[in-house]
Design a protein around this motif. Structure first.
Motif, short mmCIF file in Angstrom:
data_model
loop_
_atom_site.label_atom_id
_atom_site.label_comp_id
_atom_site.label_asym_id
_atom_site.label_seq_id
_atom_site.Cartn_x
_atom_site.Cartn_y
_atom_site.Cartn_z
N ASN A 646 -51.86 -1.58 -27.15
CA ASN A 646 -51.15 -0.55 -27.41
C ASN A 646 -49.65 -0.53 -27.71
O ASN A 646 -49.02 0.38 -28.26
N LYS A 647 -49.15 -1.69 -27.34
CA LYS A 647 -47.56 -2.09 -27.69
C LYS A 647 -47.44 -2.10 -29.22
O LYS A 647 -46.49 -1.60 -29.66
N GLN A 648 -48.41 -2.72 -30.08
CA GLN A 648 -48.51 -2.67 -31.30
C GLN A 648 -48.56 -1.34 -31.96
O GLN A 648 -47.83 -1.02 -32.83
N LEU A 649 -49.34 -0.76 -31.46
CA LEU A 649 -49.66 0.92 -31.89
C LEU A 649 -48.32 1.67 -31.79
O LEU A 649 -48.05 2.38 -32.47
N LEU A 650 -47.62 1.31 -30.62
CA LEU A 650 -46.46 2.18 -30.20
C LEU A 650 -45.37 1.71 -31.47
O LEU A 650 -44.77 2.78 -31.76
N GLY A 651 -45.40 0.47 -31.71
CA GLY A 651 -44.45 0.40 -32.80
C GLY A 651 -44.30 1.19 -34.10
O GLY A 651 -43.31 1.27 -34.77
N LEU A 652 -45.67 1.69 -34.41
CA LEU A 652 -45.81 2.52 -35.63
C LEU A 652 -44.94 3.50 -35.55
O LEU A 652 -44.59 4.27 -36.41
N ILE A 653 -44.86 4.46 -34.22
CA ILE A 653 -44.21 5.56 -34.31
C ILE A 653 -42.50 5.53 -34.33
O ILE A 653 -42.03 6.48 -34.88
N PHE A 654 -42.34 4.19 -34.60
CA PHE A 654 -40.74 4.03 -34.83
C PHE A 654 -40.46 3.53 -36.47
O PHE A 654 -39.53 3.27 -36.85
N ALA A 656 -40.57 4.12 -40.52
CA ALA A 656 -40.03 5.52 -41.39
C ALA A 656 -41.59 6.04 -42.13
O ALA A 656 -42.51 5.32 -42.62
N GLY A 657 -41.63 7.47 -42.04
CA GLY A 657 -42.58 8.05 -42.67
C GLY A 657 -43.81 7.95 -41.87
O GLY A 657 -44.76 8.56 -42.09
N PHE A 658 -43.78 7.64 -40.56
CA PHE A 658 -44.96 7.64 -39.66
C PHE A 658 -45.02 8.83 -38.70
O PHE A 658 -44.20 8.79 -37.92
N SER A 659 -45.91 9.79 -38.90
CA SER A 659 -45.87 10.90 -37.73
C SER A 659 -47.35 11.12 -37.73
O SER A 659 -48.44 10.99 -38.63
N THR A 660 -47.81 11.81 -36.48
CA THR A 660 -49.04 11.76 -36.17
C THR A 660 -49.24 13.53 -35.91
O THR A 660 -50.28 14.22 -35.67
N ALA A 661 -48.26 14.11 -36.72
CA ALA A 661 -48.47 15.53 -37.02
C ALA A 661 -49.44 16.02 -37.90
O ALA A 661 -49.64 15.27 -38.74
N GLN A 662 -50.32 17.07 -37.27
CA GLN A 662 -51.33 17.64 -38.42
C GLN A 662 -50.80 18.09 -39.61
O GLN A 662 -51.59 18.12 -40.73
N GLU A 663 -49.75 18.75 -39.54
CA GLU A 663 -49.20 19.28 -40.79
C GLU A 663 -47.60 19.14 -40.90
O GLU A 663 -47.02 19.08 -39.71
N GLU A 675 -37.95 7.00 -36.09
CA GLU A 675 -37.07 5.94 -36.78
C GLU A 675 -35.57 5.92 -36.82
O GLU A 675 -34.93 4.77 -36.57
N ALA A 676 -34.92 7.11 -36.72
CA ALA A 676 -33.51 7.43 -36.84
C ALA A 676 -33.22 6.86 -35.32
O ALA A 676 -32.22 6.38 -35.08
N VAL A 677 -33.99 7.27 -34.08
CA VAL A 677 -33.70 6.78 -32.67
C VAL A 677 -33.60 5.21 -32.78
O VAL A 677 -32.71 4.62 -32.07
N MET A 678 -34.57 4.62 -33.31
CA MET A 678 -34.60 3.21 -33.36
C MET A 678 -33.45 2.72 -33.96
O MET A 678 -32.74 1.34 -33.59
N GLN A 679 -32.82 3.18 -35.11
CA GLN A 679 -31.69 2.59 -35.69
C GLN A 679 -30.65 2.81 -35.16
O GLN A 679 -29.65 1.93 -34.94
N HIS A 680 -30.38 3.84 -34.33
CA HIS A 680 -29.31 4.06 -33.27
C HIS A 680 -29.07 3.00 -32.43
O HIS A 680 -28.13 2.21 -32.06
N VAL A 681 -30.48 2.80 -31.90
CA VAL A 681 -30.46 1.72 -30.72
C VAL A 681 -30.06 0.41 -31.13
O VAL A 681 -29.53 -0.31 -30.41
N ILE A 682 -30.83 -0.05 -32.29
CA ILE A 682 -30.66 -1.36 -32.80
C ILE A 682 -29.09 -1.35 -33.04
O ILE A 682 -28.37 -2.45 -32.74
#
Length: 729
Positions: A646-654, A656-663, A675-682
């Motif tokens: 699950n940790k590896q899967l979680l990394g995907l949401i951060f 760029a371009g990855f989204s689980t939205a249907q549309e 991804e923008a949140v991750m960039q701010h944190v980093i």
């Protein structure tokens, strides 16, 4: 309908009667031919059997002579005896059939029906034959009976009977042969007379048919001449109409082939070319895309379907307003806007053609676009002014200030030299992140004009990111959008300066916003707009929720640090509303309150560190959806994805371009927010911790350093993981 039928019958009565007589005559001749032909066929059978009678009389005489001479040769005697039995039986059966009628064995041993002879010559021949055959038959029968009585042995009685039979054969054979010959001749004469009668019938029938045909031909030519005169008059009138109408008119058939006639205006509208017999779909494919032409073909096929009401599909016309490119003689193209309308044409209540009307509406479209642009400009000005009136003056000035900083960063990215295709593509990714943060801040302040403009710029960047071969020139369209956005931002800045109320804070005298610390109501107003932002998102996504926040105004931060913290909050709140909180119906099914809850808390852990917590009571992270999205991207194999934790899967949401939205919507689907949140944190050397339980909650905890106003924000990231995961699913 009855009147119409009577009128047409009267018009064509002469030709219809002639055709009916012609058919009746042909039918009568045909029936007589059949009848006489059958009789001739029966006579042919009789002639054949009469000829066989002559042969049978010869065979009987021969058999008796052989029997008389072969008494000492049992084999020859028996063969002659069998031949005698067969010949005598066939001759007698056939003779009775000729006299009385009946079935008899034919030449091929099949049973044939033989009618009794009725002509005088034939009856006389039969009478003579019967007189001769009667004693002859008795002698033969006596011999057969005497031999059968003695079990096949030739006794004295048998020899006497045989001698009598042989004597009778010598006496009556030739007379019988002559009588059968007379019978054959009489039957042939009857057949010949019937054949002569058949030829006469055919000659008369053909003669009458030719006369009738000539009458029909003359009548038809006269009517054809009259009809040609009417048609010629109608053609001239039609040509006058087609020459004067101000529309392109033509007909197409079921195969979408253009008819022979069309209006003169059509050449002006679609260009000078040949239209008659040309495929309408091919004509369209030369002017519009193949996909649009195929859609038009499907619509026209519906018009030819009698089961479909024409009025019901009128609104489906894909060519009601279409932009076309018409090839010119000089090799260029002329762009026009055309309007195609279609109407069914009927013949005898059947759909025979579709009438196509073409209008050049380029001038109308141009005028409509100018009016629409003017209306949109006025609406955007009004919308912009309305949104400004509902925004806190200091927040608006901060937004303008942050916007120009964002534009400067984007310009810097665009100006950076890119020596490789990867560097050119990275520009789109970096600009995408800046625009997404800009859109989030605009949405939080309910500045819809800026939000929509940023969303359109995201569309452009998304197309650039997916383009196979990307170059610097491909960014020209985006730079035009950016220039327009900068222009609108400058207009807002000028407008705020002209409206004195935006320079006031409470009832104080006007002053310019500086970098000093904002206290009191300004500090609170700097965060309260997030509540309106969340409620607006919830309303747009059909959800109900309550935002509970605390600690947001209690920590004094540098402006840049505070802006980045707001951007993090906006992205996490957007993620919670769109992906976390369920709809009221879904929450009721899960036995939850229909109103969801999001907690936003900022706490000071120490003098140098703070903690931001964003938690929702929604459905939690959907790891299966993340796994399926990763599999659908094609970047990883199914075995590799299935082995991930699950940790590896979680990394995907951060990423760029990855989204689980249907549309793709204005609120989700880009895959850039987290991804923008991750960039701010980093960028601030912080840390993200994620906790989730399926169907219960999802919580993001971010640890960040406290950057006072006098301290610069660090720009480099520490190595190692920037996030952790706790999953209680």
């Amino acid at each position: 309908m009855s009147t119409r039928f009577q009128f047409e019958f009267g018009k064509y009565r002469g030709i219809l009667i002639s055709v009916a007589l012609f058919l009746l005559l042909d039918a009568s001749v045909l029936m007589l031919n059949f009848y006489v032909s059958f009789e001739i066929a029966d006579d042919a059978v009789g002639v054949n059997l009469a000829g066989r009678q002559r042969m049978l009389s010869q065979r009987m005489a021969k058999s008796l002579l052989v029997l008389d001479s072969a008494r000492d040769d049992p084999a020859a005697f028996q063969a002659a005896y069998d031949e005698l039995l067969l010949s005598k039986s066939l001759f007698d059966e056939t003779l009775q059939a000729f006299s009385q009628g009946g079935s008899v064995r034919g030449a091929g041993k099949e049973m044939v029906m033989l009618d009794a002879v009725t002509n005088r010559a034939g009856r006389d021949a039969l009478h003579n034959t019967e007189q001769l055959w009667r004693p002859y038959k008795i002698a033969v029968d006596n011999f057969i009976a005497s031999r059968s009585a003695n079990t096949g042995e030739l006794t004295g009685d048998s020899q006497t009977a045989l001698a009598a039979a042989v004597a009778m054969a010598r006496l009556h054979n030739l007379p019988i042969l002559a009588s059968m010959n007379d019978l054959t001749i009489s039957l042939e004469q009857v057949a010949a007379s019937k054949a002569k009668r058949l030829r006469l019938i055919q000659t008369i029938g053909i003669s009458l048919a030719v006369i009738n045909f000539l009458f029909i031909l003359l009548h038809f030519i006269r009517q054809l001449r009259d009809s040609d005169a009417v048609i010629e008059k109608a053609r001239r009138e039609t040509n006058e109409i087609l020459q004067t109408v101000n529309e392109g008119l033509f007909l197409i058939d079921h195969q979408l082939i253009i008819g022979e006639q069309h209006s003169a205006k059509l050449s002006e509208v679609l260009g000078n070319q040949s239209f008659a017999g040309k495929s309408f779909q091919t004509l369209l494919e030369n002017m519009i895309s193949e996909k649009d032409a195929e859609t038009a073909r499907g619509f026209i096929e519906l018009l030819f379907d009698p089961k479909i009401k024409e009025k019901l599909i009128g609104d489906l016309n894909p060519l009601s307003e279409v932009e076309v490119n018409i090839a010119q003689a000089n090799g260029g193209f002329l762009t026009k806007h055309l309007q195609f309308t279609f109407a069914r044409a009927y013949q005898e209540r059947e759909i025979s053609h579709v009438l196509v009307t073409v209008l050049d509406i380029s001038a109308q479209v141009k005028l409509a676009r100018e009016l629409n642009e003017s209306r949109k400009h006025n609406e955007s000005q009004l919308e912009m002014l309305t949104s400004l009136l509902h925004t806190h003056p200091e927040l608006l000035k901060e937004f303008i200030h942050n916007s120009f900083q964002c534009f400067n960063r984007i310009n810097s990215i665009l100006r950076q030299p890119a020596k490789s295709a990867t560097a050119v593509r990275d520009k789109a990714v970096n600009i995408f992140r800046e625009i997404h943060n800009f859109k989030g801040e605009a949405a939080s302040l309910k500045l819809e004009f800026f939000e929509n403009t940023a969303h359109a710029m995201e569309d452009t960047l998304a197309q650039l990111r997916t383009k196979p071969e990307l170059s610097g020139n491909d960014y020209l369209g985006f730079t035009v959008q950016l220039e327009n956005l900068i222009s609108y931002t400058q207009q807002v800045q000028l407008l705020t300066e002209k409206l004195g109320q935006f320079a006031l804070v409470g009832n104080s005298a006007p002053r310019v916003l500086s970098s000093q610390i904002i206290k009191g109501n300004r500090r609170s107003d700097g965060w309260e707009h997030l509540s309106d932002f969340v409620q607006n998102l919830a309303l747009r996504n059909g959800k109900q929720l309550r935002l509970v926040s605390s600690g947001l105004s209690e920590i004094d931060l540098a402006p840049e640090c505070e802006q980045q913290l707001k951007e993090i909050c906006i992205q996490l709140l957007r993620n919670a509303v769109v992906h976390g909180i369920e709809t009221p119906e879904e929450r009721r099914l899960s036995e939850k309150s229909p109103i969801g809850r999001i907690d936003l808390r900022l706490a000071k852990l120490s003098d140098t560190e703070m903690e931001l917590t964003v938690s929702d009571d929604g459905k939690g992270l959907d790891y299966q959806a993340i796994r399926e999205k990763a599999l659908g991207s094609g970047k990883w194999s199914e075995q590799e994805i299935e082995s991930w934790s699950n940790k590896q899967l979680l990394g995907l949401i951060f990423q760029a371009g990855f989204s689980t939205a249907q549309e793709l919507t204005k609120d989700a689907g880009r895959g850039i927010g987290m991804e923008a949140v991750m960039q701010h944190v980093i960028g601030q050397r912080g840390k993200i911790t994620v906790a989730s339980r399926a169907g219960e909650f999802c919580r993001f905890v971010i640890s960040l350093p406290i950057i006072p106003r006098t301290t610069e924000i660090p720009t480099s990231a520490t190595k190692g993981s920037a996030y952790a995961v706790t999953d209680d699913c």
